[in-house]
Design an enzyme around this catalytic site. Structure first.
Site, PDB file in Angstrom:
ATOM      1  N   CYS A 103     -71.058 -86.630  13.397  1.00  0.00           N
ATOM      2  CA  CYS A 103     -71.334 -86.309  14.812  1.00  0.00           C
ATOM      3  C   CYS A 103     -71.171 -84.827  15.134  1.00  0.00           C
ATOM      4  O   CYS A 103     -71.726 -84.327  16.099  1.00  0.00           O
ATOM      5  CB  CYS A 103     -70.420 -87.117  15.726  1.00  0.00           C
ATOM      6  SG  CYS A 103     -70.429 -88.863  15.371  1.00  0.00           S
ATOM      7  N   CYS A 111     -69.342 -97.955  25.122  1.00  0.00           N
ATOM      8  CA  CYS A 111     -69.782 -97.375  23.842  1.00  0.00           C
ATOM      9  C   CYS A 111     -71.149 -96.717  23.977  1.00  0.00           C
ATOM     10  O   CYS A 111     -72.007 -97.195  24.710  1.00  0.00           O
ATOM     11  CB  CYS A 111     -69.890 -98.465  22.777  1.00  0.00           C
ATOM     12  SG  CYS A 111     -68.423 -99.479  22.589  1.00  0.00           S
ATOM     13  N   SER A 112     -71.357 -95.655  23.199  1.00  0.00           N
ATOM     14  CA  SER A 112     -72.678 -95.034  23.120  1.00  0.00           C
ATOM     15  C   SER A 112     -73.518 -95.816  22.115  1.00  0.00           C
ATOM     16  O   SER A 112     -73.014 -96.700  21.432  1.00  0.00           O
ATOM     17  CB  SER A 112     -72.544 -93.589  22.649  1.00  0.00           C
ATOM     18  OG  SER A 112     -71.938 -93.566  21.367  1.00  0.00           O
ATOM     19  N   HIS A 172     -77.198 -91.063  21.334  1.00  0.00           N
ATOM     20  CA  HIS A 172     -76.435 -90.420  20.253  1.00  0.00           C
ATOM     21  C   HIS A 172     -77.218 -90.392  18.938  1.00  0.00           C
ATOM     22  O   HIS A 172     -76.982 -91.195  18.055  1.00  0.00           O
ATOM     23  CB  HIS A 172     -75.112 -91.170  20.084  1.00  0.00           C
ATOM     24  CG  HIS A 172     -74.092 -90.449  19.253  1.00  0.00           C
ATOM     25  ND1 HIS A 172     -74.206 -89.132  18.880  1.00  0.00           N
ATOM     26  CD2 HIS A 172     -72.912 -90.870  18.727  1.00  0.00           C
ATOM     27  CE1 HIS A 172     -73.152 -88.786  18.164  1.00  0.00           C
ATOM     28  NE2 HIS A 172     -72.358 -89.822  18.043  1.00  0.00           N
TER      29      HIS A 172
END
Ligand SMILES: [Zn+2]
Lengths: 367, 113
Positions: A80, A194-195, A315
């Protein structure tokens, strides 16, 4: 050391499955950046590609597809945190005088095998990111009395912000009741805490001060950078589950380098892959006192994740850090559209990887 | 990653690499000491520890109660049979191994004392 500016920036529309390959995705945000009339595109100093793709030689392939013959080209992958790592590398190439222009491109496919960390045996059979995130959330609730509703409010805010962002993965806002009633994933985190991984790309063009003057009237300056790696494993990432050590160290370094106090930040993009992480970020960045992050979500003096953050915008792992820099550069250049924060002068990007085992903080400004 | 650790784990034994030169623990497991980079050797470690934090996963195929356990100087996420747990509780590793897909597992129970 030479000053480094962001002279143009662009993102793509995120989706669950774009039907496009990684390179087609990566080229998308570059068109707007590279078709600037003063830019000698073919002779850019460097092309840095941020992605966890399993494709080999990817930055070089991307350079060819974009019609660039750069001096320097390589891929940066760090889960990430990849995109912010790539921006830091681009900064270094210019600050050192090695290059005067650097194109940083981040792109990812939602289902890339490269998005997963299989190495961390300290997580046993609970190796999904939501598992460590749940432990962070439980710890904060127990020690500071943070509530599930306070975490849910992060999702309500960010999904609300994403609803006016045409490029966001999620365009529909959610209510507190909807977040609270969403499916349980790992207690206390629910689906809407949550993404979601998605397809997407983002790009920024960095330039030296001299080049920046030729290319734009609205340069945005990278004023401070902090980066820290405490481990790769969850076991050794942070001693206290109520804060992320790497983020605290990175923030202190970025504030020091940019001679900035947390109270001077007008806009921020913080890593909200899970709602609890945004609450930890408020504290680790010094926006609010330790333990008060749950209450801070309702503050109105700093615009945080104004275009939806990771929860709302989506994301695409390797693109995320670049996208965060794009958002803050848009704000400081006054080109953030509906999400524009009036009169903002200083912005901050906060990004994490793998249970907060590494972190990057970048302070940017309009001067 | 340390092959000896996996071989041992596959047999259901939790033995962790210790530096032959300075005695430091290599965790996550490694053939080399993270302090002095000398070779490491597997040693039987304590099987008891303290539960630092726990939660319940509802993810299909990865469901159940899990918690972060501190055993000596190492930390690991283990699984628990549902039951009453509390942070700070003393726990004991009862089983460990590798699943068919190569995923490690560590099972714990609260100690009775
Ligand atoms: Zn040693």
């Amino acid at each position: 050391m030479h000053r480094v500016a962001i002279v143009s920036q662009s993102g793509s529309k995120y989706s669950k499955d774009s039907g496009k390959g990684i390179f087609d995705l990566a080229c998308e945000p570059c068109a707007r950046i590279l078709n600037s009339e003063n830019l000698d595109k073919a002779n850019l100093g460097a092309v840095l590609f941020s992605s966890c793709t399993t494709e080999q030689y990817s930055s070089t392939i991307l350079s060819e597809l974009l019609g660039i013959r750069p001096q320097i080209s390589h891929r940066i992958d760090n889960l990430c945190n990849s995109g912010t790592n790539a921006v830091v590398s681009g900064y270094s190439l210019i600050a050192s005088g090695l290059c005067d222009t650097v194109l940083v491109v981040g792109a990812e496919k939602a289902r890339s095998e490269g998005n997963k960390l299989g190495w961390d045996i300290t997580r046993g059979s609970f190796m999904l990111p939501v598992h460590w995130a749940a432990l962070f959330a439980k710890a904060h609730m127990r020690k500071y009395g943070t509530s599930e509703e306070e975490m849910a409010m992060v999702s309500v805010k960010n999904r609300g912000n994403a609803s006016s962002n045409p490029d966001a993965l999620f365009r529909n806002p959610v209510t507190l009741d909807e977040v609270m009633a969403s499916r349980k994933i790992a207690d206390p985190l629910k689906l809407l805490d949550c993404s979601a991984a998605c397809d997407g790309a983002s790009a920024v063009l960095l330039a030296s001060e001299e080049k920046a003057k030729e290319l734009t009237d609205e340069p945005v300056w990278i004023q401070g950078i902090g980066q820290y790696t405490s481990s790769a494993s969850f076991a050794n990432a942070t001693a206290d589950l109520c804060s992320i050590e790497a983020a605290k160290v990175a923030a202190q370094a970025a504030y020091k380098m940019s001679k900035t106090e947390p109270s001077q930040i007008d806009v921020a993009e913080v890593h909200d892959a899970f709602t609890i992480l945004e609450i930890l970020a408020y504290e680790d960045l010094g926006f609010t006192k330790k333990g008060t992050g749950g209450k801070f979500v309702k503050q109105d003096n700093i615009a945080i994740n104004a275009r939806g953050g990771i929860i709302g915008r989506g994301h695409p792992v390797g693109a995320t850090g670049v996208a965060q820099v794009v958002e803050i550069a848009d704000q400081l250049a006054g080109s953030a559209g509906d999400a524009q924060v009036k009169g903002c002068k200083k912005g901050l990007v906060h990004n994490l990887a793998a249970a907060g085992s590494s972190a990057t903080v970048i302070v940017m400004g309009s001067e | 990653m340390n092959q000896d650790f996996f071989t041992s784990l596959r047999k259901g034994e939790f033995r962790i690499p210790i530096c032959v030169s300075c005695g430091a623990i290599a965790w996550p497991p490694s053939a080399n000491c993270p302090k002095c980079l000398s070779p490491t050797q597997l040693k039987k470690s304590a099987s008891t520890g303290t539960l630092l934090e726990f939660s319940r996963s509802h993810v299909t195929g990865k469901d159940g109660v899990f918690g972060l356990v501190k055993m000596g100087d190492i930390r690991v996420i283990g699984s628990f049979d549902s039951g009453s747990l509390a942070e700070g509780m003393k726990v004991k590793m009862t089983q460990c191994g590798l699943l068919d897909d190569g995923t490690a597992y560590y099972r714990f129970v609260p100690t009775s004392t």
